[in-house]
Design a protein around this motif. Sequence first.
Motif, mmCIF file in Angstrom:
data_model
loop_
_atom_site.group_PDB
_atom_site.id
_atom_site.type_symbol
_atom_site.label_atom_id
_atom_site.label_comp_id
_atom_site.label_asym_id
_atom_site.label_seq_id
_atom_site.Cartn_x
_atom_site.Cartn_y
_atom_site.Cartn_z
ATOM 1 N N LEU A 159 0.822 -1.201 0.000
ATOM 2 C CA LEU A 159 0.000 0.000 0.000
ATOM 3 C C LEU A 159 0.863 1.262 0.000
ATOM 4 O O LEU A 159 0.586 2.225 -0.721
ATOM 5 C CB LEU A 159 -0.934 0.001 1.213
ATOM 6 N N LEU A 160 1.921 1.238 0.805
ATOM 7 C CA LEU A 160 2.824 2.393 0.852
ATOM 8 C C LEU A 160 3.529 2.613 -0.483
ATOM 9 O O LEU A 160 3.730 3.753 -0.910
ATOM 10 C CB LEU A 160 3.852 2.199 1.974
ATOM 11 N N VAL A 161 3.890 1.508 -1.146
ATOM 12 C CA VAL A 161 4.502 1.613 -2.481
ATOM 13 C C VAL A 161 3.511 2.241 -3.450
ATOM 14 O O VAL A 161 3.855 3.122 -4.243
ATOM 15 C CB VAL A 161 4.946 0.219 -2.988
ATOM 16 N N LEU A 162 2.241 1.762 -3.381
ATOM 17 C CA LEU A 162 1.209 2.287 -4.270
ATOM 18 C C LEU A 162 0.976 3.775 -4.034
ATOM 19 O O LEU A 162 0.832 4.562 -4.984
ATOM 20 C CB LEU A 162 -0.095 1.517 -4.073
ATOM 21 N N ILE A 163 0.936 4.180 -2.762
ATOM 22 C CA ILE A 163 0.725 5.590 -2.424
ATOM 23 C C ILE A 163 1.828 6.457 -3.027
ATOM 24 O O ILE A 163 1.578 7.523 -3.586
ATOM 25 C CB ILE A 163 0.652 5.773 -0.894
ATOM 26 N N ASP A 164 3.070 5.968 -2.930
ATOM 27 C CA ASP A 164 4.188 6.710 -3.525
ATOM 28 C C ASP A 164 4.043 6.803 -5.045
ATOM 29 O O ASP A 164 4.343 7.841 -5.653
ATOM 30 C CB ASP A 164 5.514 6.027 -3.174
ATOM 31 N N GLN A 165 3.576 5.713 -5.655
ATOM 32 C CA GLN A 165 3.379 5.722 -7.108
ATOM 33 C C GLN A 165 2.309 6.736 -7.507
ATOM 34 O O GLN A 165 2.476 7.475 -8.486
ATOM 35 C CB GLN A 165 2.973 4.323 -7.594
ATOM 36 N N ILE A 166 1.213 6.744 -6.745
ATOM 37 C CA ILE A 166 0.125 7.683 -7.036
ATOM 38 C C ILE A 166 0.620 9.118 -6.939
ATOM 39 O O ILE A 166 0.300 9.969 -7.777
ATOM 40 C CB ILE A 166 -1.064 7.450 -6.084
ATOM 41 N N LYS A 167 1.427 9.392 -5.912
ATOM 42 C CA LYS A 167 1.984 10.734 -5.753
ATOM 43 C C LYS A 167 2.909 11.092 -6.921
ATOM 44 O O LYS A 167 2.882 12.222 -7.420
ATOM 45 C CB LYS A 167 2.752 10.828 -4.432
ATOM 46 N N SER A 168 3.701 10.127 -7.356
ATOM 47 C CA SER A 168 4.625 10.373 -8.474
ATOM 48 C C SER A 168 3.865 10.624 -9.769
ATOM 49 O O SER A 168 4.216 11.506 -10.555
ATOM 50 C CB SER A 168 5.566 9.175 -8.646
ATOM 51 N N ILE A 169 2.794 9.834 -9.979
ATOM 52 C CA ILE A 169 1.968 10.022 -11.182
ATOM 53 C C ILE A 169 1.322 11.397 -11.154
ATOM 54 O O ILE A 169 1.291 12.112 -12.167
ATOM 55 C CB ILE A 169 0.898 8.912 -11.281
ATOM 56 N N ASP A 170 0.809 11.784 -9.980
ATOM 57 C CA ASP A 170 0.169 13.088 -9.860
ATOM 58 C C ASP A 170 1.163 14.212 -10.141
ATOM 59 O O ASP A 170 0.847 15.174 -10.844
ATOM 60 C CB ASP A 170 -0.417 13.264 -8.465
ATOM 61 N N SER A 171 2.378 14.086 -9.619
ATOM 62 C CA SER A 171 3.400 15.108 -9.865
ATOM 63 C C SER A 171 3.730 15.194 -11.344
ATOM 64 O O SER A 171 3.884 16.286 -11.905
ATOM 65 C CB SER A 171 4.668 14.789 -9.064
ATOM 66 N N ALA A 172 3.836 14.009 -11.987
ATOM 67 C CA ALA A 172 4.150 13.993 -13.415
ATOM 68 C C ALA A 172 3.031 14.625 -14.235
ATOM 69 O O ALA A 172 3.285 15.351 -15.206
ATOM 70 C CB ALA A 172 4.392 12.553 -13.870
ATOM 71 N N ILE A 173 1.779 14.343 -13.837
ATOM 72 C CA ILE A 173 0.631 14.930 -14.537
ATOM 73 C C ILE A 173 0.593 16.438 -14.333
ATOM 74 O O ILE A 173 0.364 17.211 -15.277
ATOM 75 C CB ILE A 173 -0.688 14.295 -14.031
ATOM 76 N N GLN A 174 0.826 16.869 -13.105
ATOM 77 C CA GLN A 174 0.785 18.300 -12.798
ATOM 78 C C GLN A 174 1.867 19.072 -13.562
ATOM 79 O O GLN A 174 1.651 20.204 -13.989
ATOM 80 C CB GLN A 174 0.984 18.531 -11.289
ATOM 81 N N ASP A 175 3.048 18.434 -13.726
ATOM 82 C CA ASP A 175 4.179 19.119 -14.353
ATOM 83 C C ASP A 175 4.331 18.798 -15.835
ATOM 84 O O ASP A 175 5.279 19.279 -16.474
ATOM 85 C CB ASP A 175 5.486 18.736 -13.630
ATOM 86 N N ALA A 176 3.427 17.984 -16.389
ATOM 87 C CA ALA A 176 3.580 17.530 -17.773
ATOM 88 C C ALA A 176 3.511 18.693 -18.753
ATOM 89 O O ALA A 176 2.691 19.606 -18.597
ATOM 90 C CB ALA A 176 2.495 16.507 -18.107
#
Length: 428
Positions: free
Chosen positions: A122-139
């Motif tokens: 779950l913690l790995v998934l949470i980190d992935q979600i945060k990374s995806i969100d950052s990538a989307i925000q900065d895309a």
Amino acid sequence: MNFSIRISKIFESRVIYELLKEDNPAVYLLFVLCNRLALDGAINHGKEFLEDLKNGKLPEIPDYNVKQVTKHENYTRTGKMEYDMTLMAKDNEKIGELLYKLFKDVWDLTTKDLYFDNDGKLLVLIDQIKSIDSAIQDAPASLYENNLPNIMKRIDWTEVEEEYQKEKKRNCVTMDWLQEKQEDVLKDALELDIMHHADEPSTQYIESVDYDYHRSFLPHSYTPPTFYKEAYAKIMKLAKRVKGLFIPNLGEYGKHFAPIFYKFRPEQKHAIFKVIKKMELIHKDMVKENEELGQYINIENEETNCDDKNFAFKKNMKELLYKQWFSKVKTDKRYDKKWIDAFVEDLMNSEWHHIIEEEWQKSDKRLSLKANIIGCLKVAGVIDGSNLSIASAIVKDSDIDIKTFASYIGRGAKRPFCEWIVEYPKFD
């Protein structure tokens, strides 16, 4: 938990199952096992309820729609659960064998170990979600400009296309009508307040956009909502106006909507994509009226710009069979993309191509034609499953009625080209 809540949750769970899109079969199996536990609990509870009534005791006032929850078909629905469980049983593996096969990596863990193992994931998934969100925000805008067309292709636009063709038949298609239609499409989206989350534009900018031009093509009696003019100014930051054409800038359009997509209601999400699709359809017809407009838009005119007059049908049929639903119901892994390409090409080179061509020219026949061919593939043994389960998998993300599409699939066996399709399946 009272009996009414148990019954309502069991009923709702069957609705939820219809919406499952997981690729992992363990999700389906465990859902059905949990459903079994829920049924056992409800049945035992029901026995107690009946016994209490016999003894003159009323445990609760039943709070459910009796007619709704006592119809078996309301639980079986499209046949998806039956289809999934039948597919998993194709090798006659027992439930215990399947569970071990699906969970052998955790089979020897204790429940405590399982919890902490899951928590780590779950913690790995949470980190992935945060990374995806950052990538989307900065895309960069280029990400959306390059990928939105492919995302659009994954959506079934059959109903939108048919609706547009019907509108054309009811009207005299002129450049004026197309211009009015273009602005009407924009109006429908703006009325849904899809620009609600955009930054508020300045008064100077609002006055600088061509709002009066846009408004001049809308019905004279139309009274816009109070936010409408501002919403128009907002969307014009994501598009450009060239020779009367409203052209969404896919890069800026995607960059605005993607990071906040979760904030929109379902009908707003559909409208965000529908604007792009409807503009594409309208612009194709505008180019037919005035070829010079073609230089301002990048649209492939499938019907007129391709030497192959069957290009549009073949493209649509291939794309339908390329989708994930086909991979799930095909009976042999060799029915791959190469086979699909060959099948569609050979079908349109067969003696039946005239019938298919004629029906494809009638926009109101296209949906049934594609479903008929899918039905023929089922008769041929290329795919397997009930008509309802296949229809459900194909149209689950669209507004097409599942039962109607299933009916079209069933009629495929009676089509004159069915025998050819039945005899076709082969491998090189």
